[in-house]
Design a protein around this motif. Structure first.
Motif, PDB file in Angstrom:
ATOM      1  N   VAL A  13      28.032  85.630  56.185  1.00 59.22           N
ATOM      2  CA  VAL A  13      27.376  86.986  56.778  1.00 59.22           C
ATOM      3  C   VAL A  13      27.809  88.051  55.831  1.00 59.22           C
ATOM      4  N   SER A  14      26.552  88.759  55.329  1.00 64.38           N
ATOM      5  CA  SER A  14      26.615  90.134  54.663  1.00 64.38           C
ATOM      6  C   SER A  14      25.835  91.134  54.980  1.00 64.38           C
ATOM      7  N   LEU A  15      26.131  92.249  54.611  1.00 63.30           N
ATOM      8  CA  LEU A  15      25.584  93.325  55.104  1.00 63.30           C
ATOM      9  C   LEU A  15      23.951  93.447  54.337  1.00 63.30           C
ATOM     10  N   VAL A  16      23.363  94.337  55.036  1.00 59.97           N
ATOM     11  CA  VAL A  16      21.697  94.082  54.266  1.00 59.97           C
ATOM     12  C   VAL A  16      21.627  94.740  52.760  1.00 59.97           C
ATOM     13  N   ASN A  17      22.761  95.515  52.149  1.00 59.45           N
ATOM     14  CA  ASN A  17      23.050  95.653  50.766  1.00 59.45           C
ATOM     15  C   ASN A  17      23.776  94.479  50.046  1.00 59.45           C
ATOM     16  N   GLY A  18      23.715  93.419  50.689  1.00 57.69           N
ATOM     17  CA  GLY A  18      24.164  92.344  49.781  1.00 57.69           C
ATOM     18  C   GLY A  18      25.700  92.264  49.846  1.00 57.69           C
ATOM     19  N   GLN A  19      26.728  93.339  50.416  1.00 56.74           N
ATOM     20  CA  GLN A  19      28.113  93.041  50.337  1.00 56.74           C
ATOM     21  C   GLN A  19      28.533  92.278  51.517  1.00 56.74           C
ATOM     22  N   PRO A  20      29.347  91.449  51.244  1.00 55.43           N
ATOM     23  CA  PRO A  20      29.805  90.200  51.982  1.00 55.43           C
ATOM     24  C   PRO A  20      30.761  90.454  53.063  1.00 55.43           C
ATOM     25  N   LEU A  21      30.549  90.082  54.596  1.00 56.85           N
ATOM     26  CA  LEU A  21      31.522  90.230  55.595  1.00 56.85           C
ATOM     27  C   LEU A  21      32.107  89.095  55.820  1.00 56.85           C
ATOM     28  N   VAL A  22      31.804  87.809  55.711  1.00 55.47           N
ATOM     29  CA  VAL A  22      32.117  86.666  56.041  1.00 55.47           C
ATOM     30  C   VAL A  22      31.637  85.578  55.254  1.00 55.47           C
ATOM     31  N   LEU A  73      19.325  72.960  71.302  1.00 56.25           N
ATOM     32  CA  LEU A  73      18.057  73.433  70.901  1.00 56.25           C
ATOM     33  C   LEU A  73      18.355  74.972  70.371  1.00 56.25           C
ATOM     34  N   SER A  74      18.150  75.175  69.330  1.00 58.18           N
ATOM     35  CA  SER A  74      18.492  76.493  68.575  1.00 58.18           C
ATOM     36  C   SER A  74      17.496  76.604  67.276  1.00 58.18           C
ATOM     37  N   ASN A  75      16.776  77.540  67.318  1.00 55.47           N
ATOM     38  CA  ASN A  75      15.905  77.738  66.141  1.00 55.47           C
ATOM     39  C   ASN A  75      16.376  79.174  65.291  1.00 55.47           C
ATOM     40  N   ASP A  76      16.815  78.676  64.109  1.00 54.02           N
ATOM     41  CA  ASP A  76      17.439  79.733  63.342  1.00 54.02           C
ATOM     42  C   ASP A  76      16.355  80.881  62.873  1.00 54.02           C
ATOM     43  N   PHE A  77      14.997  80.577  62.861  1.00 52.56           N
ATOM     44  CA  PHE A  77      14.157  81.750  62.580  1.00 52.56           C
ATOM     45  C   PHE A  77      14.129  82.749  63.686  1.00 52.56           C
ATOM     46  N   GLN A  78      14.112  82.408  64.940  1.00 52.95           N
ATOM     47  CA  GLN A  78      13.908  83.025  65.962  1.00 52.95           C
ATOM     48  C   GLN A  78      15.270  83.652  66.339  1.00 52.95           C
ATOM     49  N   ASN A  79      16.457  83.196  65.976  1.00 54.68           N
ATOM     50  CA  ASN A  79      17.746  83.961  66.097  1.00 54.68           C
ATOM     51  C   ASN A  79      17.736  85.026  65.120  1.00 54.68           C
ATOM     52  N   GLN A  80      17.179  84.858  63.737  1.00 54.72           N
ATOM     53  CA  GLN A  80      17.166  85.987  62.901  1.00 54.72           C
ATOM     54  C   GLN A  80      16.270  87.113  63.305  1.00 54.72           C
ATOM     55  N   GLN A  81      15.212  86.650  63.758  1.00 58.85           N
ATOM     56  CA  GLN A  81      14.400  87.600  64.568  1.00 58.85           C
ATOM     57  C   GLN A  81      15.112  88.506  65.532  1.00 58.85           C
ATOM     58  N   LEU A  82      15.929  88.024  66.381  1.00 56.99           N
ATOM     59  CA  LEU A  82      16.560  88.567  67.411  1.00 56.99           C
ATOM     60  C   LEU A  82      17.819  89.499  66.824  1.00 56.99           C
ATOM     61  N   TRP A  83      18.300  89.205  66.036  1.00 56.25           N
ATOM     62  CA  TRP A  83      19.532  89.811  65.274  1.00 56.25           C
ATOM     63  C   TRP A  83      18.898  91.052  64.498  1.00 56.25           C
ATOM     64  N   ARG A  84      17.711  90.912  63.852  1.00 57.32           N
ATOM     65  CA  ARG A  84      17.094  92.180  63.287  1.00 57.32           C
ATOM     66  C   ARG A  84      16.469  93.176  64.305  1.00 57.32           C
ATOM     67  N   ALA A  85      16.062  92.633  65.353  1.00 53.45           N
ATOM     68  CA  ALA A  85      15.547  93.569  66.528  1.00 53.45           C
ATOM     69  C   ALA A  85      16.616  94.230  67.176  1.00 53.45           C
ATOM     70  N   VAL A 133      22.412  86.353  57.293  1.00 44.50           N
ATOM     71  CA  VAL A 133      23.090  85.046  57.811  1.00 44.50           C
ATOM     72  C   VAL A 133      22.367  83.979  57.268  1.00 44.50           C
ATOM     73  N   GLN A 134      23.325  83.363  56.711  1.00 41.82           N
ATOM     74  CA  GLN A 134      22.995  81.813  55.798  1.00 41.82           C
ATOM     75  C   GLN A 134      23.724  80.941  56.288  1.00 41.82           C
ATOM     76  N   GLU A 135      23.443  79.709  56.508  1.00 42.62           N
ATOM     77  CA  GLU A 135      24.262  78.697  56.974  1.00 42.62           C
ATOM     78  C   GLU A 135      24.452  77.609  55.832  1.00 42.62           C
ATOM     79  N   ALA A 136      25.730  77.018  55.607  1.00 46.45           N
ATOM     80  CA  ALA A 136      26.003  76.341  54.416  1.00 46.45           C
ATOM     81  C   ALA A 136      25.919  74.943  54.919  1.00 46.45           C
ATOM     82  N   ALA A 137      25.841  74.050  54.037  1.00 48.44           N
ATOM     83  CA  ALA A 137      25.709  72.521  54.498  1.00 48.44           C
ATOM     84  C   ALA A 137      26.937  72.018  55.420  1.00 48.44           C
TER      85      ALA A 137
END
Length: 455
Positions: free
Chosen positions: A223-232, A64-76, A213-217
């Motif tokens: 994972v990339s920085l906010v300016n779009g440069q990739p980390l992972v 039970l994991s919600n991607d939208f809520q995780n994204q919110q938590l990471w931004r916060a 953060v984006q999940e592939a199929a």
């Protein structure tokens, strides 16, 4: 009878799996970042049109994991840590410049008070000594404050190096988990624990910089920085590097797939972005303001003294020496004796105080600080006010960001965290289902034995 037993056995198996999932949840109630598990049940159909069914089957164990809520938590988390790190430096800077012991404003008041006291008897050796003493104290205030800000800059640069190392380690671990998850899922193995661990690492990473953060199929995360440069990207990881330019200032470079990108630190967010904003938005500007004030003071006082005469009738010599290149001695007092202070406007008139009065007038010398031309004391007061205002605003922003982070964590926990009351209810429900299915099996056996006894 065999169909009834089969149905019972499927119910027992499903109840066992559900009980195990509940036990796993309860065992990890205090595990940070754990996402609770729930069995997905579906009914098995019969083999013929007249069959009533084949029991139940656990199709999967859902994490039970919600991607939208995780994204919110990471931004916060990014916002909270940005303001938290900023406040550390703003509080320290405010304490430095507003301290009674290091305040340049207090030093200026004491220096000009000594000049004013000597205006009635400018030939007094004792009063002249007091002027020299206060000049040295004023120079020490400038130097001490400048050196302390320099120390903060050094600490900031060391913290940047440590953060970059931490970011590189987290990125490498995320890439490694991507590879492990991809390998395990391809063979049908459970990856719930690895996914929890990976999300914890991403939350830790979000403290240092804003990320996307984006999940592939295939289940891997990019994972990339906010300016779009990739980390992972999958199992490929980027590495940040810190270097020093010709001006002695730190620069960041991102190396990804054997390609180097200069990293613009402005707008990075998180603790790493806060370091850049504090360096170039608070600490270095404060140093620049101090240098502007020290240079203006030295020029105003020295120019005035150059038109006067000392007790020996000789032309005036500079009182202050301003060195813009020095980090610990930006302002110094020249090697003048008390007799060499040129306080008279006429050679040989030791009681003449015209040059001394002109020195008192230099208190209103304008210096450009923060884009405004203001007297020295007002310039320093403006610096103190700007830092205090920035600190108060940042405190308010930090409090708001903390509240948002707490709400985001609560929303995430409402879906993913373990609720012991809910698990206790599930435990009883699955136990009752297990016992009921055992009763179905027992009844099936009794019926079967009864049929055998008829022969």
């Amino acid at each position: 009878m065999s169909i009834l037993s089969q149905i019972g056995y499927s119910g027992v198996r499903a109840s066992q799996i559900a009980l195990s999932a509940t036990g796993q949840n309860i065992a990890n109630v205090n595990t940070p970042g754990f996402s609770r598990l729930a069995p997905e049940l579906h009914s098995l159909g019969g083999q013929t049109a007249s069959s009533i069914g084949g029991g139940v089957q656990v199709s999967s164990i859902r994490r039970l994991s919600n991607d939208f809520q995780n994204q919110q938590l990471w931004r916060a988390s990014t916002e909270k840590n940005y303001y938290g790190t900023s406040q550390q430096y703003l509080t320290a800077l405010e304490g430095l410049i507003d301290s009674e012991g290091s305040s340049v404003s207090v030093g200026l008041d004491n220096f000009y008070a000594a000049l004013s006291e000597a205006s009635s008897t400018p030939e007094s050796i004792a009063l002249r000594q007091q002027i020299l003493s206060e000049a040295k104290q004023l120079a020490q205030r400038f130097n001490g404050l400048n050196a302390n800000i320099g120390t903060q800059l050094g600490a900031l640069e060391g913290q940047r190096v440590a953060m970059v190392s931490e970011i590189n380690g987290l990125s490498s671990n995320i890439a490694e988990l991507n590879a492990q998850i991809l390998e395990m899922e391809s063979s049908g193995r459970d990856t719930a624990t690895l996914r929890d661990y990976r999300e914890n690492l991403i939350k830790d990473l979000s403290q240092y910089a804003g990320i996307r953060v984006q999940e592939a199929a295939d289940g891997s995360l990019s994972v990339s920085l906010v300016n779009g440069q990739p980390l992972v990207a999958g199992n490929t990881v980027g590495q940040l590097q810190v270097s020093e330019n010709l001006a002695g200032e730190q620069e960041l470079t991102l190396v990804f797939a054997k390609t180097s990108f200069p990293l613009i630190q402005n707008g990075l967010g998180g603790s790493l972005g806060a370091l850049y904003d504090m360096e170039y938005g608070a600490l270095r500007p404060a140093q620049d303001d101090l240098h502007a004030m020290a240079g203006a003071l030295a020029q105003a006082v020295n120019d005035t003294l150059a038109g006067g005469f000392d007790l020996n009738g000789d032309p005036g010599q500079p009182l202050f020496v301003y060195n813009p290149a020095s980090t610990s001695g930006m302002l110094a007092v020249g090697t003048l004796s008390t007799q060499e202070l040129a306080l008279s406007s006429v050679a040989g008139e030791v009681g003449n105080n015209q040059t001394l009065l002109a020195l008192l007038g230099s208190k209103t010398t304008s210096v450009t600080v923060g884009g405004d031309a203001v007297p020295l004391n007002d310039a320093y007061a403006g610096l103190v006010g700007r830092v205090a205002s920035a600190s108060r605003q940042n405190q308010a922003d930090h409090a708001a960001a903390t509240t948002v982070a707490e709400q985001a964590q609560a929303q995430r926990d409402s879906v993913s965290a373990v609720n012991l009351d809910e698990e206790a209810v599930n435990l009883m429900a699955y136990e009752q289902a297990y016992q009921a299915n055992m009763k179905v099996i027992s009844t099936s056996n009794e019926l079967f034995n009864a049929v055998l006894a008829m022969f």
